[in-house]
Scaffold this motif. Structure first.
Motif, PDB file in Angstrom:
ATOM      1  N   LEU A   1       0.864  -1.322   0.162  1.00 53.93           N
ATOM      2  CA  LEU A   1       0.199  -0.092  -0.025  1.00 53.93           C
ATOM      3  C   LEU A   1       0.927   1.165  -0.072  1.00 53.93           C
ATOM      4  N   GLU A   2       1.933   1.355   0.736  1.00 52.72           N
ATOM      5  CA  GLU A   2       2.641   2.278   0.847  1.00 52.72           C
ATOM      6  C   GLU A   2       3.501   2.884  -0.327  1.00 52.72           C
ATOM      7  N   GLN A   3       3.506   1.986  -1.334  1.00 52.93           N
ATOM      8  CA  GLN A   3       4.117   2.477  -2.678  1.00 52.93           C
ATOM      9  C   GLN A   3       3.056   3.003  -3.662  1.00 52.93           C
ATOM     10  N   TYR A   4       1.703   2.868  -3.142  1.00 56.44           N
ATOM     11  CA  TYR A   4       0.826   3.871  -4.297  1.00 56.44           C
ATOM     12  C   TYR A   4       0.956   5.044  -3.865  1.00 56.44           C
ATOM     13  N   PRO A   5       0.342   5.918  -4.783  1.00 57.31           N
ATOM     14  CA  PRO A   5       0.295   7.540  -4.720  1.00 57.31           C
ATOM     15  C   PRO A   5      -0.614   7.842  -3.396  1.00 57.31           C
ATOM     16  N   ARG A   6      -0.227   8.764  -2.791  1.00 57.37           N
ATOM     17  CA  ARG A   6      -0.752   9.150  -1.530  1.00 57.37           C
ATOM     18  C   ARG A   6      -2.433   9.377  -1.654  1.00 57.37           C
ATOM     19  N   ALA A   7      -2.656   9.934  -2.684  1.00 57.57           N
ATOM     20  CA  ALA A   7      -3.892  10.166  -3.007  1.00 57.57           C
ATOM     21  C   ALA A   7      -4.871   8.869  -3.036  1.00 57.57           C
ATOM     22  N   ASP A   8      -4.286   7.797  -3.390  1.00 59.36           N
ATOM     23  CA  ASP A   8      -4.927   6.690  -3.701  1.00 59.36           C
ATOM     24  C   ASP A   8      -4.976   6.070  -2.323  1.00 59.36           C
ATOM     25  N   GLN A   9      -4.098   6.318  -1.421  1.00 60.16           N
ATOM     26  CA  GLN A   9      -3.883   5.738  -0.075  1.00 60.16           C
ATOM     27  C   GLN A   9      -4.879   6.410   0.823  1.00 60.16           C
ATOM     28  N   ALA A  10      -5.101   7.527   0.837  1.00 56.91           N
ATOM     29  CA  ALA A  10      -5.920   8.343   1.486  1.00 56.91           C
ATOM     30  C   ALA A  10      -7.420   8.060   1.175  1.00 56.91           C
ATOM     31  N   SER A  11      -7.666   7.964  -0.093  1.00 52.08           N
ATOM     32  CA  SER A  11      -9.245   8.198  -0.523  1.00 52.08           C
ATOM     33  C   SER A  11      -9.481   6.563  -0.859  1.00 52.08           C
ATOM     34  N   SER A  12      -8.576   5.751  -1.128  1.00 51.11           N
ATOM     35  CA  SER A  12      -9.113   4.209  -1.479  1.00 51.11           C
ATOM     36  C   SER A  12      -8.487   3.247  -0.562  1.00 51.11           C
ATOM     37  N   SER A  13      -7.282   3.226  -0.228  1.00 52.44           N
ATOM     38  CA  SER A  13      -6.771   2.481   0.542  1.00 52.44           C
ATOM     39  C   SER A  13      -7.093   2.198   1.942  1.00 52.44           C
ATOM     40  N   PRO A  14      -6.460   3.276   2.807  1.00 48.35           N
ATOM     41  CA  PRO A  14      -6.901   2.933   4.119  1.00 48.35           C
ATOM     42  C   PRO A  14      -8.698   3.201   4.317  1.00 48.35           C
ATOM     43  N   SER A  15      -9.050   3.862   3.682  1.00 50.30           N
ATOM     44  CA  SER A  15     -10.769   4.102   3.471  1.00 50.30           C
ATOM     45  C   SER A  15     -11.230   2.817   2.770  1.00 50.30           C
TER      46      SER A  15
ATOM     47  N   THR B   1      -8.110   6.359  11.112  1.00 53.72           N
ATOM     48  CA  THR B   1      -6.844   7.218  11.696  1.00 53.72           C
ATOM     49  C   THR B   1      -5.798   7.381  10.797  1.00 53.72           C
ATOM     50  N   SER B   2      -5.453   6.354  10.006  1.00 50.59           N
ATOM     51  CA  SER B   2      -4.285   6.455   9.012  1.00 50.59           C
ATOM     52  C   SER B   2      -4.929   7.122   7.722  1.00 50.59           C
ATOM     53  N   ALA B   3      -6.090   7.154   7.426  1.00 51.63           N
ATOM     54  CA  ALA B   3      -6.769   7.945   6.374  1.00 51.63           C
ATOM     55  C   ALA B   3      -6.655   9.452   6.792  1.00 51.63           C
ATOM     56  N   PHE B   4      -7.087   9.844   7.852  1.00 52.39           N
ATOM     57  CA  PHE B   4      -7.137  11.059   8.390  1.00 52.39           C
ATOM     58  C   PHE B   4      -5.643  11.876   8.415  1.00 52.39           C
ATOM     59  N   ASN B   5      -4.732  10.892   8.999  1.00 49.52           N
ATOM     60  CA  ASN B   5      -3.369  11.487   8.530  1.00 49.52           C
ATOM     61  C   ASN B   5      -2.769  11.673   7.295  1.00 49.52           C
ATOM     62  N   LEU B   6      -3.140  10.612   6.346  1.00 45.34           N
ATOM     63  CA  LEU B   6      -2.756  10.834   5.109  1.00 45.34           C
ATOM     64  C   LEU B   6      -3.408  11.982   4.325  1.00 45.34           C
ATOM     65  N   CYS B   7      -4.644  12.449   4.726  1.00 44.89           N
ATOM     66  CA  CYS B   7      -5.461  13.286   4.102  1.00 44.89           C
ATOM     67  C   CYS B   7      -4.885  14.908   4.162  1.00 44.89           C
ATOM     68  N   TYR B   8      -4.618  15.499   2.966  1.00 47.81           N
ATOM     69  CA  TYR B   8      -4.188  16.854   2.788  1.00 47.81           C
ATOM     70  C   TYR B   8      -4.774  17.718   3.887  1.00 47.81           C
ATOM     71  N   ALA B   9      -4.372  18.589   4.627  1.00 46.71           N
ATOM     72  CA  ALA B   9      -4.836  19.408   5.350  1.00 46.71           C
ATOM     73  C   ALA B   9      -5.730  20.414   4.886  1.00 46.71           C
ATOM     74  N   GLN B  10      -5.679  20.863   3.494  1.00 45.72           N
ATOM     75  CA  GLN B  10      -6.514  22.007   2.930  1.00 45.72           C
ATOM     76  C   GLN B  10      -7.802  21.095   2.488  1.00 45.72           C
ATOM     77  N   SER B  11      -7.845  19.733   2.624  1.00 42.08           N
ATOM     78  CA  SER B  11      -8.961  18.971   2.343  1.00 42.08           C
ATOM     79  C   SER B  11      -9.923  19.016   3.285  1.00 42.08           C
ATOM     80  N   LYS B  12     -10.464  20.005   3.698  1.00 42.13           N
ATOM     81  CA  LYS B  12     -11.534  19.994   4.693  1.00 42.13           C
ATOM     82  C   LYS B  12     -12.694  19.131   4.740  1.00 42.13           C
ATOM     83  N   ARG B  13     -13.157  19.131   3.646  1.00 45.53           N
ATOM     84  CA  ARG B  13     -14.312  18.275   3.270  1.00 45.53           C
ATOM     85  C   ARG B  13     -14.023  16.966   3.483  1.00 45.53           C
ATOM     86  N   ASN B  14     -13.005  16.395   3.051  1.00 49.37           N
ATOM     87  CA  ASN B  14     -12.578  15.128   3.189  1.00 49.37           C
ATOM     88  C   ASN B  14     -12.138  14.686   4.492  1.00 49.37           C
ATOM     89  N   LEU B  15     -11.468  15.603   5.136  1.00 48.43           N
ATOM     90  CA  LEU B  15     -11.383  15.365   6.650  1.00 48.43           C
ATOM     91  C   LEU B  15     -12.525  15.304   7.539  1.00 48.43           C
TER      92      LEU B  15
END
Length: 413
Positions: free
Chosen positions: A201-215, A244-258
Motif C-alpha cells: 500500500l505504501e508504494q501507491y500514490p498518497r491520494a490513492d492511499q487516503a481516499s481508496s486504501s485505508p478508506s 486514523t491512517s486515512a485522516f493522517n494521510l489526507c491533505y490538511a487543505q481538504s477540509k471536506r475530506n477530513l
C-alpha cells in the motif's frame, strides 16, 4: 478539432504510449472534449463509422461513442450521455487488457466521467418520478470489470496495471455508497486480501492511499457494515486504525475530506471513551454542533442528557450512517455513571443494586429495580465492570481497586 484529426491524434498517442494525451482526448467535459465538439462537422454515428479503418479495433468503436457522449452531455441529456459513455468504456476495456500501466491515466478519466454522468442520469430519472435509476449500479459493474483487469495483470514492476487498483477501488466504493449497496465492498476487500501480488500500500500514490486504501477498509469494517445497519463490532478496532491512517494521510487543505473521515472516526473513538479535543471540533462547526451534547453527557455520566441528544440528532445521525455507533456509545455513559457511584462510596467491593438504582433515579431516569439489575448484568457481561451479581443479596460484588472498572482501551469488543 475535426473528427479525422482527433483520430490521428489518438493513434499517435497510442503509438508512443502517451496515456496523459489519451486521457485528454477521451474526457467527456474537459478542454479536449470542447475542442472536438466545437469543430465537429459530422455528428451522426453512421457518418463517423466511415472512418473506422483509420484506427485499429476496438478504438474504432471508442471514437463514435465518445463523440455521441460529449454531444449528449453538452445538451444536458445525461441519460443518453451515460449510455454512450458506457459503450465507450466497454470498448476501451477490451483494449485495456492488452496495454500496460502507461494507459492508466486514461482509464481513471473515463471511469470518473462514467461515474459522474451516471449520478447525473439517476438524478434526472428520480426527478422524473422513476425511483429506479440503475446507471450508478451499471457504472459500478463496469468499474469492477476494470478492477478485475488490473488485479489479473501478470506483469510486474512499474509497467503493471496493478498500479491502478486502488484508484479504481475508490471509484467503485463511491458508486456503492451512492446506491446504498455498501455491503458489496466486502467482495472487493476479499479480492484485495487474497491477491498477494499487489504491491504494498505504501508504494501507491498518497491520494490513492487516503481516499481508496485505508478508506477501502472503512467500507468493510465500518461504512459497509455500520451504514448498512449491520454493525459488526469485531471490526471496530481495525476500522479505527484505518480511519486514523486515512485522516493522517489526507491533505490538511481538504477540509471536506477530513470532515467526512471524522464523521466515522469520532463515533469509533467515543466507543473507546476517547473524546475529541475541543480545538479539533472547532475546525469543523457542523461536527462540533452535532457531537458536543454527546461529549458533555459522556464527561458527566448524564445518561438522560445523552438520551435527549440521541433523540435530537437521530435524523442526522441516521443520514450520516453512524446512529448505531453513537447509540452504542451510551454504554460508555452508563459506565461513567456507575463509576461515579463507586467513587462516591469510596470504592468498595460490594455495592447494593439499590444504590445504583438511586443513581438512575437521581439522573431523572425512572425504571424498576429489576431493570437496573439487568443493565448491571449487561455491563458486566460486556466487560465494562469486573465482578458479579449476587441476586439473592441484591449486591454487586466488584474486583478490588481500579480493576473494578477496566480501562476502555483494554476491553475486548
Amino acid at each position: 478539432m475535426i473528427y479525422p484529426v482527433w483520430l490521428i491524434e489518438l493513434s499517435k498517442a497510442l503509438a508512443v504510449n502517451n496515456g496523459a494525451k489519451i486521457s485528454y482526448l477521451l474526457s467527456i467535459s474537459g478542454p479536449g472534449a470542447e475542442e472536438l465538439r466545437k469543430d465537429l462537422t459530422e455528428t451522426g454515428r453512421l457518418s463517423l463509422l466511415r472512418y473506422k479503418d483509420a484506427i485499429a479495433s476496438p478504438w474504432d468503436e471508442v471514437g463514435p461513442a465518445h463523440v455521441q457522449a460529449i454531444l449528449r452531455y453538452a445538451e444536458n441529456n445525461y441519460v443518453d450521455a451515460y449510455t454512450e459513455q458506457a459503450t465507450m468504456v466497454k470498448a476501451f476495456l477490451r483494449a485495456f487488457t492488452g496495454l500496460q500501466a502507461w494507459v492508466l491515466p486514461a482509464l481513471f478519466t473515463i471511469l470518473k466521467d462514467l461515474r459522474d454522468v451516471a449520478e447525473k442520469a439517476d438524478d434526472v430519472r428520480f426527478q422524473q418520478g422513476n425511483s429506479v435509476g440503475g446507471s450508478l449500479e451499471d457504472a459500478a459493474r463496469l468499474c469492477n470489470k476494470a478492477f478485475t483487469d488490473c488485479v489479473m495483470d501478470r506483469a510486474t514492476g512499474p509497467e503493471s496495471r496493478k498500479w491502478g487498483i486502488y484508484h479504481v477501488v475508490g471509484l467503485i466504493f463511491k458508486c456503492y455508497f451512492s446506491v446504498n449497496r455498501i455491503a458489496l465492498s466486502r467482495n472487493i476487500i476479499r479480492a484485495l486480501s487474497a491477491n498477494k501480488d499487489i504491491p504494498p500500500l505504501e508504494q501507491y500514490p498518497r491520494a490513492d492511499q487516503a481516499s481508496s486504501s485505508p478508506s477501502s477498509w472503512i467500507s468493510l469494517s465500518f461504512l459497509s457494515v455500520l451504514r448498512a445497519s449491520l454493525l459488526i463490532f469485531a471490526f471496530l478496532f481495525q476500522s479505527e486504525r484505518e480511519l486514523t491512517s486515512a485522516f493522517n494521510l489526507c491533505y490538511a487543505q481538504s477540509k471536506r475530506n477530513l470532515e467526512l473521515i471524522l464523521n466515522y472516526l469520532i463515533p469509533l473513538r467515543l466507543l473507546r471513551g476517547q473524546l475529541p479535543a475541543p480545538a479539533l471540533l472547532q475546525l469543523f462547526p457542523r461536527l462540533e454542533e452535532l457531537y458536543t451534547p454527546f461529549i458533555k453527557a459522556l464527561r458527566s455520566g448524564d445518561v438522560k442528557a445523552y438520551d435527549a441528544a440521541l433523540e435530537w440528532a437521530e435524523t442526522r445521525l441516521v443520514e450520516m450512517g453512524v446512529y448505531l455507533a453513537v447509540e452504542k456509545a451510551r454504554e460508555i455513559c452508563l459506565r461513567c455513571l456507575f463509576r461515579k457511584v463507586w467513587a462516591i462510596l469510596e470504592k468498595p467491593t460490594r455495592i447494593q443494586i439499590s444504590q445504583f438504582h438511586a443513581a438512575f433515579e437521581a439522573s431523572g431516569l425512572s425504571m424498576p429495580i429489576d431493570e437496573t439489575e439487568c443493565v448491571l448484568a449487561n455491563m458486566i457481561f460486556k466487560g465494562y465492570i469486573r465482578g458479579y451479581i449476587s441476586h439473592e443479596r441484591q449486591t454487586v460484588v466488584l474486583a478490588k481497586g481500579a480493576g473494578a472498572f477496566p480501562k476502555l482501551s483494554d476491553r475486548k469488543m
